[in-house]
Design an enzyme around this catalytic site. Sequence first.
Site, PDB file in Angstrom:
ATOM      1  N   GLU A 136       0.844  -1.201   0.000  1.00 36.14           N
ATOM      2  CA  GLU A 136       0.000   0.000   0.000  1.00 36.14           C
ATOM      3  C   GLU A 136       0.881   1.254   0.000  1.00 36.14           C
ATOM      4  OE1 GLU A 136      -3.134  -0.338  -0.399  1.00 36.14           O
ATOM      5  OE2 GLU A 136      -3.603  -2.348   0.322  1.00 36.14           O
ATOM      6  N   CYS A 152      -7.314  -1.082   8.720  1.00 35.37           N
ATOM      7  CA  CYS A 152      -5.997  -1.091   8.078  1.00 35.37           C
ATOM      8  C   CYS A 152      -5.621   0.299   7.570  1.00 35.37           C
ATOM      9  CB  CYS A 152      -5.972  -2.081   6.916  1.00 35.37           C
ATOM     10  SG  CYS A 152      -6.040  -3.805   7.439  1.00 35.37           S
ATOM     11  N   HIS A 172      -0.597  -5.729   2.955  1.00 36.27           N
ATOM     12  CA  HIS A 172      -1.741  -6.618   3.126  1.00 36.27           C
ATOM     13  C   HIS A 172      -1.323  -8.037   2.757  1.00 36.27           C
ATOM     14  CE1 HIS A 172      -5.098  -3.497   3.267  1.00 36.27           C
ATOM     15  NE2 HIS A 172      -5.403  -4.374   4.201  1.00 36.27           N
TER      16      HIS A 172
END
Length: 196
Positions: free
Chosen positions: A82, A144, A163
């Site tokens: 991410e 998250c 993730h």
Amino acid sequence: KHLSFFSGFGPFRQYLVNSSWEAVKELSKRGLGENIDLRIMQLPVVYQKAKEQVCKIWTTLQPLLTVHVGLASSATALIILEQCGKNKGYQERDACGFHPEGACCVLDGPEKIESTIDMKALWKNISVEGIDIILSRDAGRYICDYTYYTSLYYGNGRAAFIHVPPLSESITAEFLGKALQTIISAMLEQCEEQRE
């Protein structure tokens, strides 16, 4: 020794064993070399508590890098890097039935914050046998993403989010721990280059 901090999440919904925490525990067993003091913590799937813990990490420990690992239930055989955290749009309720005030992480905070880690460069230069790695700019507007944004905010961008998929016969905690070791070693190399 450079302090680096890693977090995974506790159980939520049908995931009584959260692969993110199992992967982080496995990483801790493996280590990241002698010059990295590796600390780990399990975060609850609760907005406010996760935020308090993340603030505490940055204010008291001031690590070189903090990497949060989360479970992506939709990713069956993917590790997702991410790039940024988003501030608004947190409508989904957490494990305690709450969502953040104003559906945002930090009132008056920037819309999004980019990690100082160049995930695209990482993604291009790294491979883990047995699993695909992809790049993402949307961590999903749940705990998250919320944790990631909070960490980027308090850590001046020196945070990363990965993730991982749920555990399965082929995706074991050992496998994920080894994959994290490879990915995070590359992140730490980037941190060293940025410092120089």
